[in-house]
Structures are given as structure tokens and as C-alpha cells.
Design a protein around this motif. Structure first.
Motif, PDB file in Angstrom:
ATOM      1  N   ARG A  50      25.308   7.306  -8.608  1.00 24.75           N
ATOM      2  CA  ARG A  50      26.662   6.928  -9.030  1.00 24.75           C
ATOM      3  C   ARG A  50      27.089   5.638  -8.321  1.00 24.75           C
ATOM      4  NH1 ARG A  50      30.378  10.952 -11.693  1.00 24.75           N
ATOM      5  NH2 ARG A  50      29.172  12.862 -11.996  1.00 24.75           N
ATOM      6  N   ASN A  51      27.982   4.924  -8.996  1.00 26.55           N
ATOM      7  CA  ASN A  51      28.575   3.717  -8.422  1.00 26.55           C
ATOM      8  C   ASN A  51      29.255   4.083  -7.103  1.00 26.55           C
ATOM      9  OD1 ASN A  51      31.007   1.923  -7.979  1.00 26.55           O
ATOM     10  ND2 ASN A  51      29.963   0.786  -9.598  1.00 26.55           N
ATOM     11  N   GLN A  52      28.981   3.327  -6.068  1.00 23.35           N
ATOM     12  CA  GLN A  52      29.459   3.679  -4.732  1.00 23.35           C
ATOM     13  C   GLN A  52      30.962   3.468  -4.543  1.00 23.35           C
ATOM     14  OE1 GLN A  52      27.119   5.127  -2.202  1.00 23.35           O
ATOM     15  NE2 GLN A  52      26.560   5.507  -4.314  1.00 23.35           N
ATOM     16  N   GLU A  53      31.566   2.643  -5.418  1.00 22.23           N
ATOM     17  CA  GLU A  53      33.014   2.392  -5.284  1.00 22.23           C
ATOM     18  C   GLU A  53      33.852   3.375  -6.093  1.00 22.23           C
ATOM     19  OE1 GLU A  53      31.128  -0.762  -5.085  1.00 22.23           O
ATOM     20  OE2 GLU A  53      31.608  -0.226  -2.996  1.00 22.23           O
ATOM     21  N   ASN A  54      33.420   3.603  -7.349  1.00 19.69           N
ATOM     22  CA  ASN A  54      34.315   4.375  -8.224  1.00 19.69           C
ATOM     23  C   ASN A  54      33.688   5.651  -8.796  1.00 19.69           C
ATOM     24  OD1 ASN A  54      32.615   3.524 -10.231  1.00 19.69           O
ATOM     25  ND2 ASN A  54      34.054   2.139 -11.223  1.00 19.69           N
ATOM     26  N   GLY A  55      32.482   5.993  -8.352  1.00 21.85           N
ATOM     27  CA  GLY A  55      31.892   7.267  -8.766  1.00 21.85           C
ATOM     28  C   GLY A  55      31.373   7.306 -10.193  1.00 21.85           C
ATOM     29  N   ALA A  56      31.394   6.175 -10.900  1.00 18.17           N
ATOM     30  CA  ALA A  56      30.873   6.168 -12.278  1.00 18.17           C
ATOM     31  C   ALA A  56      29.351   6.310 -12.245  1.00 18.17           C
ATOM     32  CB  ALA A  56      31.257   4.871 -12.979  1.00 18.17           C
ATOM     33  N   PRO A  57      28.775   7.051 -13.183  1.00 17.74           N
ATOM     34  CA  PRO A  57      27.313   7.156 -13.225  1.00 17.74           C
ATOM     35  C   PRO A  57      26.664   5.774 -13.264  1.00 17.74           C
ATOM     36  CG  PRO A  57      28.294   8.776 -14.638  1.00 17.74           C
ATOM     37  CD  PRO A  57      29.419   7.890 -14.191  1.00 17.74           C
ATOM     38  N   SER A  58      25.538   5.653 -12.588  1.00 23.20           N
ATOM     39  CA  SER A  58      24.914   4.342 -12.409  1.00 23.20           C
ATOM     40  C   SER A  58      23.404   4.441 -12.604  1.00 23.20           C
ATOM     41  CB  SER A  58      25.223   3.857 -10.991  1.00 23.20           C
ATOM     42  OG  SER A  58      24.370   2.804 -10.626  1.00 23.20           O
ATOM     43  N   SER A  59      22.818   3.366 -13.145  1.00 30.23           N
ATOM     44  CA  SER A  59      21.355   3.329 -13.252  1.00 30.23           C
ATOM     45  C   SER A  59      20.790   2.299 -12.276  1.00 30.23           C
ATOM     46  CB  SER A  59      20.941   2.998 -14.693  1.00 30.23           C
ATOM     47  OG  SER A  59      21.498   1.753 -15.067  1.00 30.23           O
ATOM     48  N   ASP A  60      21.558   1.960 -11.249  1.00 26.54           N
ATOM     49  CA  ASP A  60      21.134   0.990 -10.238  1.00 26.54           C
ATOM     50  C   ASP A  60      19.992   1.600  -9.411  1.00 26.54           C
ATOM     51  OD1 ASP A  60      20.903  -0.431  -7.786  1.00 26.54           O
ATOM     52  OD2 ASP A  60      22.932  -1.221  -8.048  1.00 26.54           O
ATOM     53  N   MET A  61      18.817   0.995  -9.512  1.00 22.62           N
ATOM     54  CA  MET A  61      17.639   1.561  -8.842  1.00 22.62           C
ATOM     55  C   MET A  61      17.745   1.497  -7.320  1.00 22.62           C
ATOM     56  SD  MET A  61      15.499   3.090 -10.663  1.00 22.62           S
ATOM     57  CE  MET A  61      16.654   3.658 -11.883  1.00 22.62           C
ATOM     58  N   GLU A  62      18.470   0.500  -6.823  1.00 15.91           N
ATOM     59  CA  GLU A  62      18.627   0.406  -5.362  1.00 15.91           C
ATOM     60  C   GLU A  62      19.452   1.580  -4.845  1.00 15.91           C
ATOM     61  OE1 GLU A  62      16.885  -1.568  -3.476  1.00 15.91           O
ATOM     62  OE2 GLU A  62      16.012  -2.168  -5.398  1.00 15.91           O
ATOM     63  N   VAL A  63      20.537   1.874  -5.563  1.00 19.13           N
ATOM     64  CA  VAL A  63      21.392   2.998  -5.157  1.00 19.13           C
ATOM     65  C   VAL A  63      20.604   4.303  -5.271  1.00 19.13           C
ATOM     66  CG1 VAL A  63      23.496   4.298  -5.704  1.00 19.13           C
ATOM     67  CG2 VAL A  63      23.515   1.804  -5.822  1.00 19.13           C
ATOM     68  N   PHE A  64      19.888   4.454  -6.377  1.00 19.06           N
ATOM     69  CA  PHE A  64      19.085   5.672  -6.591  1.00 19.06           C
ATOM     70  C   PHE A  64      18.110   5.855  -5.411  1.00 19.06           C
ATOM     71  CE2 PHE A  64      18.201   8.022 -10.787  1.00 19.06           C
ATOM     72  CZ  PHE A  64      17.923   9.203 -10.128  1.00 19.06           C
ATOM     73  N   GLY A  65      17.430   4.781  -5.058  1.00 15.71           N
ATOM     74  CA  GLY A  65      16.456   4.839  -3.966  1.00 15.71           C
ATOM     75  C   GLY A  65      17.128   5.153  -2.638  1.00 15.71           C
ATOM     76  N   ALA A  66      18.293   4.536  -2.412  1.00 14.01           N
ATOM     77  CA  ALA A  66      18.997   4.760  -1.138  1.00 14.01           C
ATOM     78  C   ALA A  66      19.457   6.218  -1.020  1.00 14.01           C
ATOM     79  CB  ALA A  66      20.183   3.810  -1.029  1.00 14.01           C
ATOM     80  N   ILE A  67      19.897   6.784  -2.127  1.00 14.96           N
ATOM     81  CA  ILE A  67      20.326   8.199  -2.107  1.00 14.96           C
ATOM     82  C   ILE A  67      19.133   9.086  -1.753  1.00 14.96           C
ATOM     83  CG2 ILE A  67      21.105  10.138  -3.552  1.00 14.96           C
ATOM     84  CD1 ILE A  67      22.753   8.006  -5.170  1.00 14.96           C
ATOM     85  N   MET A  68      18.020   8.853  -2.425  1.00 15.24           N
ATOM     86  CA  MET A  68      16.855   9.722  -2.197  1.00 15.24           C
ATOM     87  C   MET A  68      16.299   9.527  -0.785  1.00 15.24           C
ATOM     88  SD  MET A  68      15.068  10.141  -5.894  1.00 15.24           S
ATOM     89  CE  MET A  68      14.612   8.475  -6.230  1.00 15.24           C
ATOM     90  N   THR A  69      16.338   8.290  -0.295  1.00 10.67           N
ATOM     91  CA  THR A  69      15.872   8.022   1.077  1.00 10.67           C
ATOM     92  C   THR A  69      16.745   8.778   2.088  1.00 10.67           C
ATOM     93  OG1 THR A  69      15.147   5.837   0.391  1.00 10.67           O
ATOM     94  CG2 THR A  69      15.394   6.177   2.755  1.00 10.67           C
ATOM     95  N   ALA A  70      18.058   8.725   1.874  1.00 10.71           N
ATOM     96  CA  ALA A  70      18.983   9.394   2.806  1.00 10.71           C
ATOM     97  C   ALA A  70      18.771  10.905   2.767  1.00 10.71           C
ATOM     98  CB  ALA A  70      20.423   9.040   2.435  1.00 10.71           C
ATOM     99  N   ILE A  71      18.532  11.439   1.578  1.00  8.13           N
ATOM    100  CA  ILE A  71      18.321  12.892   1.471  1.00  8.13           C
ATOM    101  C   ILE A  71      17.003  13.280   2.134  1.00  8.13           C
ATOM    102  CG2 ILE A  71      17.914  14.787  -0.162  1.00  8.13           C
ATOM    103  CD1 ILE A  71      19.954  13.423  -2.026  1.00  8.13           C
ATOM    104  N   LYS A  72      15.988  12.479   1.895  1.00  5.50           N
ATOM    105  CA  LYS A  72      14.669  12.770   2.477  1.00  5.50           C
ATOM    106  C   LYS A  72      14.714  12.738   4.011  1.00  5.50           C
ATOM    107  CE  LYS A  72       9.937  11.035   2.401  1.00  5.50           C
ATOM    108  NZ  LYS A  72       9.128   9.863   2.066  1.00  5.50           N
ATOM    109  N   ALA A  73      15.571  11.882   4.557  1.00  3.95           N
ATOM    110  CA  ALA A  73      15.682  11.794   6.020  1.00  3.95           C
ATOM    111  C   ALA A  73      16.349  13.034   6.608  1.00  3.95           C
ATOM    112  CB  ALA A  73      16.480  10.547   6.397  1.00  3.95           C
ATOM    113  N   ARG A  74      17.109  13.755   5.797  1.00  7.71           N
ATOM    114  CA  ARG A  74      17.922  14.857   6.340  1.00  7.71           C
ATOM    115  C   ARG A  74      17.435  16.244   5.931  1.00  7.71           C
ATOM    116  NH1 ARG A  74      23.678  12.569   6.306  1.00  7.71           N
ATOM    117  NH2 ARG A  74      24.287  14.740   6.432  1.00  7.71           N
ATOM    118  N   THR A  75      16.500  16.323   4.987  1.00  5.72           N
ATOM    119  CA  THR A  75      16.014  17.625   4.525  1.00  5.72           C
ATOM    120  C   THR A  75      14.617  17.474   3.949  1.00  5.72           C
ATOM    121  OG1 THR A  75      16.145  19.031   2.559  1.00  5.72           O
ATOM    122  CG2 THR A  75      17.650  17.228   2.612  1.00  5.72           C
TER     123      THR A  75
END
Ligand code: KMH
Ligand code: ZN
Length: 310
Positions: A50-75
Motif C-alpha cells: 500500500r501507498n505509505q502516505e495514504n494507504g491506497a493499494p500500490s504496485s510499487d515494487m520497492e514498497v512491496f520488497g521493503a514490506i517483505m524484508t521487514a517482515i522477514k527480519a521479524r518472523t
């Protein structure tokens, strides 16, 4: 698998922030929720960006990757990336997460359909909305067709095969099981199949026991009980917990979370981990143990967390 596989679908692309303040959409919120859900018993975390400012669904691959990286670091939970994306995205945009981030598991939607949430807009007045994109998002879905042609499904599965991503087949109606059977006979799909029955979407089959039994009977008849494993989504409340409980009783698996439902009890908004805790409690009453991520990796024959590119 005697143990219950719990999937937590944290955010999706359908729920809008105005519906619930508990909807996570920033990287930090998604990672927090993923960690809490994993601690509560979720072995799979299903992700949309999702868009980091307004929560709209997003197809931004950088954001997608950052989300998965953050999740992988914590679980160590299995991350299942969406290729369903959102109404504004083309199939080419939706599938991009597979070659880019090469997840262990990714959704694969098994047919074109109406997919609408426009009745939700009736609950809100124009001044209620937190973000400008939300009313049109809800209302516009009345005229939306979710495109998943045979050609694009074949392409999605082909992209997954190239990078060792296992598909999770989202079937919203009986016809989608026949589509899956066709793909199996064509040699596009390999067994054992991991199916997510998606029940209760406006445009798909309803979330009733009759409909679930019909889906299950059809899958058993087409594939044979040893050739597929299934989980179920009940969209909305109380569907999420009704379908999840049915899966617990019938030997299937359950998906919960704010992508599909915002209430943990009637009228009470829940957080993602509240939903996981509730389904785990119900499973306990039925003496079904909860599967760990390692058990899910072995069961679904996943390539492993070290084989992804995030
Ligand atoms: N939004 C759900 C009803 C996907 O992400 O590919 C189904 C879903 C599809 O999770
Ligand atoms: Zn999804």
C-alpha cells in the motif's frame, strides 16, 4: 497435515482505512502486525503493498520488497505475496512481484469475475472518509471485472515456476475449480495443489456450509483427496470465523485477517492478531494443533526463506 495452517492476510486491497483504524499499511505497521500474528500462531502471512502516505493499494515494487524484508527480519513465517493486486492494476503489474522478489508462495487467482465492495460505501457519509481515494474505490468496484483469463493464469504460473514460487490457487466459485482442473490436465499445474477457497466475495460463491461442502466435494471429485490441500477465507463477519471453524472441523486450514474481515466479535473492530488468536482458540477447542512455519514449508514443499530475493 493434521495440524491447522493459519494464514494472516494483513491488509489486502479491498478494506479501506476509514473502515478501521486497525488496518496496517505502512511498512512498520505491517511488520508489527506480522510479528504479532506469527507469535499468535499464523504460519503464513499474505501480503499486499500500500501507498505509505495514504494507504491506497500500490504496485510499487520497492514498497512491496521493503514490506517483505521487514517482515522477514521479524518472523520466520512463510510470506505469500499477492498477484491479485488491486482493481487499478493490470495483470502485468500484478505478476511483477514474482520475478522481482521470488517469494516462496504467491496467490494465483483462478478466474475472471465481478468483485465488488460497493455496498460498504453505504455505511459512510462523504465527510467520514480519511483519504480522498476511498469513496471512489468502494463505489467504483460496482463496475469492476477482476480479469484472470486462461492465458494470464498460464503466464502467472509460468513466472512462478521459473523462480520456484509455489502457487496458492484462489478459487471464488465452482467454475474456478474446473479452470484449475483444465490447467492440471494441460500440464500447467502440478500436484499436490494448495487451494484457498474464497467464500463470500460479492461476485463469487457465498460463505455458507452448503457452498463450502459443494466446493470441497467438487475438488475431491476432480483431484482426489490426496492431490490437494485446502484453506478457506470467509469474507466479512461472521463468515471469517464460521468458515474457519468449518475448516478446523473438516481437516482444512483457515485464513483470517483484515484483508477479509474487520470485526473480531459482532460490532467490535479487531486487530490482525485478535483474529489469529480467536481462530487458534477455536482450534484448541477442537484439539487441532497449530502448524509452525517449518512444518508448512515441509508440507507445501516450499523452497525456503533463503531462496527469495528480499
Ligand atoms: N482479496 C481476497 C478476497 C489475492 O490477493 O490474490 C483474495 C486474495 C486474492 O487475497
Ligand atoms: Zn490478497
Amino acid at each position: 497435515m493434521k495440524k491447522l495452517i493459519v494464514t494472516a492476510a494483513l491488509t489486502g486491497a479491498v478494506t479501506v482505512p476509514t473502515q478501521t483504524a486497525h488496518l496496517p499499511y505502512t511498512i512498520e505497521q505491517l511488520a508489527d502486525d506480522a510479528e504479532r500474528c506469527a507469535k499468535a500462531g499464523a504460519a503464513i502471512i499474505h501480503i499486499h503493498a500500500r501507498n505509505q502516505e495514504n494507504g491506497a493499494p500500490s504496485s510499487d515494487m520497492e514498497v512491496f520488497g521493503a514490506i517483505m524484508t521487514a517482515i522477514k527480519a521479524r518472523t520466520d513465517a512463510v510470506i505469500c505475496a499477492t498477484t491479485g493486486g488491486a482493481v487499478t492494476m493490470t495483470p502485468a503489474e500484478r505478476v511483477r512481484v514474482v520475478p522481482t522478489w521470488q517469494p516462496e508462495l504467491a496467490s494465483c487467482n483462478m478466474g475472471s469475475m465481478n468483485f465488488s465492495v460497493h455496498p460498504i460505501a453505504r455505511r459512510f457519509k462523504p465527510e467520514d472518509y480519511r483519504f480522498g481515494w476511498e469513496p471512489q474505490w468502494l463505489e467504483g468496484s460496482e463496475d469492476f471485472i477482476f480479469p484472470n483469463t486462461f492465458k494470464s493464469i498460464k503466464h502467472f504460473i509460468g513466472e512462478m515456476k521459473k523462480v520456484g514460487t509455489r502457487p496458492e490457487f484462489e478459487v471464488y466459485d465452482v467454475g474456478h475449480l474446473y479452470n484449475l482442473d483444465f490447467m492440471l490436465k494441460e500440464g500447467v499445474v502440478e500436484t499436490p495443489i494448495w487451494i484457498q477457497f474464497v467464500m463470500g466475495v460479492l461476485g463469487g460463491i457465498r460463505a455458507t456450509m452448503y457452498d463450502l461442502m459443494h466446493m470441497l466435494d467438487t475438488a475431491n471429485r476432480l483431484f482426489g483427496p490426496d492431490q490437494f490441500h485446502w484453506s478457506v477465507i470467509g469474507a466479512g463477519y461472521p463468515n471469517q470465523f464460521h468458515m474457519g471453524t468449518a475448516a478446523i472441523m473438516l481437516g482444512g486450514h483457515a485464513r483470517v485477517g483484515l484483508e477479509d474481515n474487520i470485526f473480531v466479535r459482532r460490532g467490535e473492530l479487531g486487530r490482525n492478531h485478535d483474529m489469529v488468536e480467536k481462530i487458534v482458540r477455536i482450534a484448541g477447542e477442537f484439539e487441532r494443533e497449530i502448524a509452525t512455519p517449518a512444518e508448512v514449508r515441509a508440507f507445501l514443499n516450499l523452497k525456503g526463506q533463503d531462496q527469495v530475493t528480499f
